[in-house]
Design an enzyme around this catalytic site. Structure first.
Site, PDB file in Angstrom:
ATOM      1  N   SER A  74       0.845  -1.199   0.000  1.00  0.00           N
ATOM      2  CA  SER A  74       0.000   0.000   0.000  1.00  0.00           C
ATOM      3  C   SER A  74       0.876   1.243   0.000  1.00  0.00           C
ATOM      4  O   SER A  74       2.057   1.182  -0.345  1.00  0.00           O
ATOM      5  CB  SER A  74      -0.935  -0.033   1.214  1.00  0.00           C
ATOM      6  OG  SER A  74      -1.932   0.957   1.104  1.00  0.00           O
ATOM      7  N   ASN A  75       0.323   2.399   0.349  1.00  0.00           N
ATOM      8  CA  ASN A  75       1.095   3.642   0.402  1.00  0.00           C
ATOM      9  C   ASN A  75       0.558   4.522   1.526  1.00  0.00           C
ATOM     10  O   ASN A  75      -0.406   4.167   2.197  1.00  0.00           O
ATOM     11  CB  ASN A  75       1.062   4.354  -0.958  1.00  0.00           C
ATOM     12  CG  ASN A  75      -0.353   4.738  -1.352  1.00  0.00           C
ATOM     13  OD1 ASN A  75      -1.002   5.556  -0.707  1.00  0.00           O
ATOM     14  ND2 ASN A  75      -0.854   4.125  -2.418  1.00  0.00           N
TER      15      ASN A  75
END
Ligand code: C5P
Length: 222
Positions: A29-30
């Site tokens: 993810s980020n």
């Protein structure tokens, strides 16, 4: 204060990160917080629009009166976006969609054994470009987080993704972008550009929503 200048309009906003699983317990993810997208959803709702907010995993309260649709992966987000795009006037893509997903999600937890592990990644679909490519596409707005050549890259994205407007922020400037409560944007559309200086994301969202509404009024979608 806001009048109901968006009464009768529907807006769809994507926000937050996407989460791409590796196995039942891990993901890629980020750091997107979702704050800018949530601020836009709130501002559009307060201006009288019917608002759908499609969001990845975020730690934020749903703005009052906004219909929230929680998703995890980019593919899930695209499915929801393409459905809602058919009945919306404006589509604002604020999500930080993961560029790649794990090609083969393991059914069981990946065990640690060898010294190196290779993960094959596959490109995710471009959600905002797929919405803009629809017949009778809504007025479609994208974001561009850049660290250099902000205007050039933003203009290229506007053309390549066939958007009506792009909102560029220089993420290398302090106070801009991911997780910050403030931001500044440079807006580019086919007819011109406008700089919205550093301010709270809520105030910036209010100005952006007003500006989208005025450009939409000048060049209505088919
Ligand atoms: O190409 P780039 O990721 O820089 O483009 C950013 C814009 O495109 C944002 O509006 C983002 O929400 C959107 N986007 C998308 N789907 C992707 C990648 C980006 O909708 N897979």
């Amino acid at each position: 204060g806001d009048s109901d200048y968006l009464a009768g309009q529907t807006w769809v906003i994507t926000a937050g990160p996407t989460r791409e699983p590796m196995d039942p317990v891990r993901f890629i993810s980020n750091h997107s917080s979702g704050k800018m997208g949530f601020a836009i959803a709130r501002a559009a709702q307060q201006a009288g629009a019917k608002v759908y907010l499609i969001c990845g995993p975020v730690q934020l309260a749903t703005p009052a009166g906004v219909e929230r649709i929680d998703v995890e992966t980019a593919i899930d987000m695209q499915t929801q976006a393409l459905q809602l795009a058919l009945k919306t006037d404006v589509f604002v893509a604020c999500a930080a969609v993961a560029d790649y997903r794990v090609a083969q999600v393991a059914e069981q937890k990946i065990k640690k054994s060898s010294q190196q592990l290779q993960l094959l990644l596959e490109k995710n679909p471009d959600i905002v470009a797929s919405v803009a490519a629809l017949d009778n596409a809504p007025f479609t707005v994208g974001f561009a987080a850049e660290t250099e050549n902000v205007e050039t890259y933003a203009q290229q994205k506007l053309q390549r993704k066939n958007l009506q407007m792009i909102c560029a922020n220089n993420v290398s400037t302090p106070g801009h972008g991911f997780n910050s409560d403030t931001n500044a944007l440079s807006l580019y559309w086919r007819g011109g550009n406008l700089k919205l200086p550093l301010t709270s994301k809520q105030e910036l969202a209010r100005q952006l929503v007003q500006h989208i509404a005025s450009v939409l009024k000048e060049c209505p979608q088919p």
